[in-house]
Design an enzyme around this catalytic site. Structure first.
Site, PDB file in Angstrom:
ATOM      1  N   ARG A 236       0.845  -1.198   0.000  1.00 60.66           N
ATOM      2  CA  ARG A 236       0.000   0.000   0.000  1.00 60.66           C
ATOM      3  C   ARG A 236       0.873   1.238   0.000  1.00 60.66           C
ATOM      4  O   ARG A 236       1.907   1.295   0.692  1.00 60.66           O
ATOM      5  CB  ARG A 236      -0.903   0.045   1.239  1.00 60.66           C
ATOM      6  CG  ARG A 236      -2.090  -0.883   1.212  1.00 60.66           C
ATOM      7  CD  ARG A 236      -3.166  -0.460   0.198  1.00 60.66           C
ATOM      8  NE  ARG A 236      -4.316  -1.337   0.214  1.00 60.66           N
ATOM      9  CZ  ARG A 236      -4.487  -2.402  -0.581  1.00 60.66           C
ATOM     10  NH1 ARG A 236      -3.577  -2.695  -1.478  1.00 60.66           N
ATOM     11  NH2 ARG A 236      -5.586  -3.130  -0.491  1.00 60.66           N
ATOM     12  N   GLU A 265      -3.874   7.469  -4.724  1.00 62.09           N
ATOM     13  CA  GLU A 265      -4.129   6.878  -6.048  1.00 62.09           C
ATOM     14  C   GLU A 265      -5.399   7.465  -6.645  1.00 62.09           C
ATOM     15  O   GLU A 265      -6.346   7.708  -5.903  1.00 62.09           O
ATOM     16  CB  GLU A 265      -4.309   5.354  -5.919  1.00 62.09           C
ATOM     17  CG  GLU A 265      -3.032   4.653  -5.563  1.00 62.09           C
ATOM     18  CD  GLU A 265      -3.205   3.140  -5.419  1.00 62.09           C
ATOM     19  OE1 GLU A 265      -4.246   2.604  -5.819  1.00 62.09           O
ATOM     20  OE2 GLU A 265      -2.298   2.499  -4.907  1.00 62.09           O
ATOM     21  N   HIS A 283      -1.435  -0.123  -9.906  1.00 59.39           N
ATOM     22  CA  HIS A 283      -2.123  -0.998  -8.942  1.00 59.39           C
ATOM     23  C   HIS A 283      -2.707  -2.247  -9.628  1.00 59.39           C
ATOM     24  O   HIS A 283      -3.921  -2.443  -9.668  1.00 59.39           O
ATOM     25  CB  HIS A 283      -3.222  -0.226  -8.207  1.00 59.39           C
ATOM     26  CG  HIS A 283      -3.574  -0.860  -6.891  1.00 59.39           C
ATOM     27  ND1 HIS A 283      -3.956  -0.138  -5.793  1.00 59.39           N
ATOM     28  CD2 HIS A 283      -3.605  -2.169  -6.491  1.00 59.39           C
ATOM     29  CE1 HIS A 283      -4.199  -0.954  -4.788  1.00 59.39           C
ATOM     30  NE2 HIS A 283      -3.992  -2.202  -5.194  1.00 59.39           N
TER      31      HIS A 283
HETATM   32  P1  NAP Z   1      -0.835 -11.117   5.527  1.00 60.16           P
HETATM   33  O1  NAP Z   1      -0.788 -12.572   5.179  1.00 60.16           O
HETATM   34  O2  NAP Z   1      -1.697 -10.686   6.656  1.00 60.16           O
HETATM   35  O3  NAP Z   1       0.673 -10.663   5.792  1.00 60.16           O
HETATM   36  C1  NAP Z   1       1.018  -9.444   6.348  1.00 60.16           C
HETATM   37  C2  NAP Z   1       2.407  -9.582   6.980  1.00 60.16           C
HETATM   38  O4  NAP Z   1       2.814  -8.288   7.436  1.00 60.16           O
HETATM   39  C3  NAP Z   1       2.452 -10.534   8.158  1.00 60.16           C
HETATM   40  O5  NAP Z   1       3.545 -11.380   8.023  1.00 60.16           O
HETATM   41  C4  NAP Z   1       2.603  -9.628   9.375  1.00 60.16           C
HETATM   42  O6  NAP Z   1       3.373 -10.276  10.379  1.00 60.16           O
HETATM   43  C5  NAP Z   1       3.339  -8.422   8.771  1.00 60.16           C
HETATM   44  N1  NAP Z   1       3.069  -7.192   9.503  1.00 60.16           N
HETATM   45  C6  NAP Z   1       1.877  -6.676   9.883  1.00 60.16           C
HETATM   46  N2  NAP Z   1       2.036  -5.541  10.548  1.00 60.16           N
HETATM   47  C7  NAP Z   1       3.375  -5.320  10.614  1.00 60.16           C
HETATM   48  C8  NAP Z   1       4.168  -4.311  11.214  1.00 60.16           C
HETATM   49  N3  NAP Z   1       3.619  -3.317  11.893  1.00 60.16           N
HETATM   50  N4  NAP Z   1       5.510  -4.389  11.086  1.00 60.16           N
HETATM   51  C9  NAP Z   1       6.064  -5.430  10.420  1.00 60.16           C
HETATM   52  N5  NAP Z   1       5.363  -6.434   9.840  1.00 60.16           N
HETATM   53  C10 NAP Z   1       4.029  -6.365   9.949  1.00 60.16           C
HETATM   54  O7  NAP Z   1      -1.291 -10.254   4.287  1.00 60.16           O
HETATM   55  P2  NAP Z   1      -1.098 -10.563   2.732  1.00 60.16           P
HETATM   56  O8  NAP Z   1      -2.253 -11.345   2.244  1.00 60.16           O
HETATM   57  O9  NAP Z   1       0.280 -11.070   2.485  1.00 60.16           O
HETATM   58  O10 NAP Z   1      -1.263  -9.082   2.141  1.00 60.16           O
HETATM   59  C11 NAP Z   1      -0.365  -8.055   2.514  1.00 60.16           C
HETATM   60  C12 NAP Z   1      -0.819  -6.714   2.006  1.00 60.16           C
HETATM   61  O11 NAP Z   1      -0.634  -6.646   0.593  1.00 60.16           O
HETATM   62  C13 NAP Z   1      -2.303  -6.400   2.185  1.00 60.16           C
HETATM   63  O12 NAP Z   1      -2.576  -5.878   3.467  1.00 60.16           O
HETATM   64  C14 NAP Z   1      -2.597  -5.420   1.088  1.00 60.16           C
HETATM   65  O13 NAP Z   1      -2.534  -4.097   1.567  1.00 60.16           O
HETATM   66  C15 NAP Z   1      -1.494  -5.656   0.081  1.00 60.16           C
HETATM   67  N6  NAP Z   1      -2.007  -6.103  -1.219  1.00 60.16           N
HETATM   68  C16 NAP Z   1      -1.764  -5.355  -2.343  1.00 60.16           C
HETATM   69  C17 NAP Z   1      -2.256  -5.771  -3.564  1.00 60.16           C
HETATM   70  C18 NAP Z   1      -2.011  -4.984  -4.828  1.00 60.16           C
HETATM   71  O14 NAP Z   1      -2.893  -4.958  -5.678  1.00 60.16           O
HETATM   72  N7  NAP Z   1      -0.854  -4.404  -5.022  1.00 60.16           N
HETATM   73  C19 NAP Z   1      -3.012  -6.951  -3.656  1.00 60.16           C
HETATM   74  C20 NAP Z   1      -3.223  -7.685  -2.504  1.00 60.16           C
HETATM   75  C21 NAP Z   1      -2.720  -7.254  -1.291  1.00 60.16           C
HETATM   76  P3  NAP Z   1       3.207  -9.910  11.940  1.00 60.16           P
HETATM   77  O15 NAP Z   1       1.739  -9.870  12.219  1.00 60.16           O
HETATM   78  O16 NAP Z   1       3.949 -10.982  12.643  1.00 60.16           O
HETATM   79  O17 NAP Z   1       3.863  -8.580  12.112  1.00 60.16           O
END
Ligand code: NAP
Length: 317
Positions: A236, A265, A283
């Protein structure tokens, strides 16, 4: 029949499914609703199938009609929704995890390759026809043997790690909590973000946008990167301080950036547009037919599960 507002146009097959299950208000022109309009057209609705472009902040949520019981967000991220405000109004918020992991990781890898191998300059040169092969034309950075720092090694981060490892990269990561060895796949854990940054030849931002992560990549944290590091963001825009990153590019502290997401965006900071070494995408993370279909189906299933059972496994508040 429950009445559902769908705030953005979906793929046809998903809209057909919705029509069979619900009394739906579709958005056939794919208009971007203002917060005021969203409140107006949700009158009489039992639920809203929302998108990341809908700013469902506290003020908007407080003005939604009492009939709205669920906000089913068509995304894994939910930084566009004030979860606390929804909870206070007893509105369930759900998301669409898992189904978009592979597509988004593909774009995460494309950002790394595009930035390291100077794809923007290459495309520009090829289209303009003003290039010729030479031994030192558009020399980029090779991935083999370089260190990839993953900030947020969740579902998407782990998939990126798997692909990057197969390209010969050495994987480091930072999460608030260490993963088990099966999920780590040999990656090196850094308890502190500062420590991760100091070894990241390439940084891949994969964590959610939250109060804790807003502008986590800023002037100070960028200084900790090795000189000439590459910064990519598939998560993001809110996580990155654009002015600081553009300044780091200008100073050559950062060699190149690969970005799919931006603050504000679609009006990205014009500073990126001036940089040949900025590989920028609009995006596209989850933008494949398979994934968008699966995301919308899951968003619909979340609504159905909620109305049938009063609960939902993808509830986030
Ligand atoms: P996820 O499985 O929940 O993974 C998020 C990771 O971030 C976890 O390993 C979490 O570990 C870590 N995290 C959370 N808060 C943190 C912090 N304050 N400091 C350090 N690490 C932190 O989510 P995901 O499915 O991989 O998706 C991740 C993100 O990608 C989404 O939230 C979304 O915003 C983005 N995304 C973007 C697109 C796009 O179109 N470009 C598409 C899909 C998703 P801990 O809880 O142990 O910290």
């Amino acid at each position: 029949m429950k009445k559902i507002l769908v705030t953005r146009k979906l793929l046809n097959s998903n809209e057909e499914k919705l029509k069979k299950l619900y009394d739906v208000k579709l958005n056939s022109n794919d208009e971007l609703y203002s917060q005021k309009k969203l409140i107006e057209i949700s009158q009489g609705c039992d639920g809203i199938l929302s998108a990341l472009t809908d700013k469902l902040d506290k003020e908007t949520i407080n003005l939604l009609p009492d009939s709205v019981k669920i906000l089913s967000n068509f995304a894994v991220g939910f930084g566009n929704i004030d979860l606390e405000a929804a909870k206070k109004r007893n509105i369930t918020v759900t998301n669409t995890p898992e189904v978009l992991t592979d597509a988004t990781a593909e774009i995460g890898i494309l950002l790394i390759l595009g930035a390291c191998r100077r794809a923007s300059e290459g495309i520009e040169g090829a289209r303009a026809g003003d290039w010729k092969w030479s031994a030192n034309y558009l020399i980029g950075k090779q991935l083999t043997g370089s260190r990839l720092g993953i900030l947020g090694m969740g579902r998407i981060g782990q998939k990126i790690a798997r692909i990057a490892k197969s390209l010969g990269m050495i994987i480091h990561y930072h999460n608030r909590s260490k993963l088990n060895s099966e999920k780590e796949q040999g990656a090196i854990y850094h308890e502190k973000l500062e420590s991760l940054l100091s070894v990241s030849d390439v940084l891949s931002v994969c964590c959610p946008a939250s109060k804790e992560t807003i502008n986590l990549i800023n002037k100070d944290s960028l200084e900790l990167l090795p000189k000439g590091a590459v910064v990519t963001n598939v998560a993001r825009g809110d996580i990155v301080d654009d002015e600081a990153l553009i300044d780091a590019l200008n100073r050559r502290k950062v060699y190149a950036v690969g970005l799919d997401v931006y603050k504000n965006e679609p009006n990205l900071n014009p500073g990126y547009l001036k940089h040949k070494s900025a590989f920028i995408l609009p995006h596209l993370g989850s933008a494949t037919k398979e994934t968008r279909t699966a995301m919308a189906n899951l968003a619909i299933d979340n609504i159905t599960e909620f109305f049938q059972t009063g609960a939902c496994k993808n509830k986030v508040n």
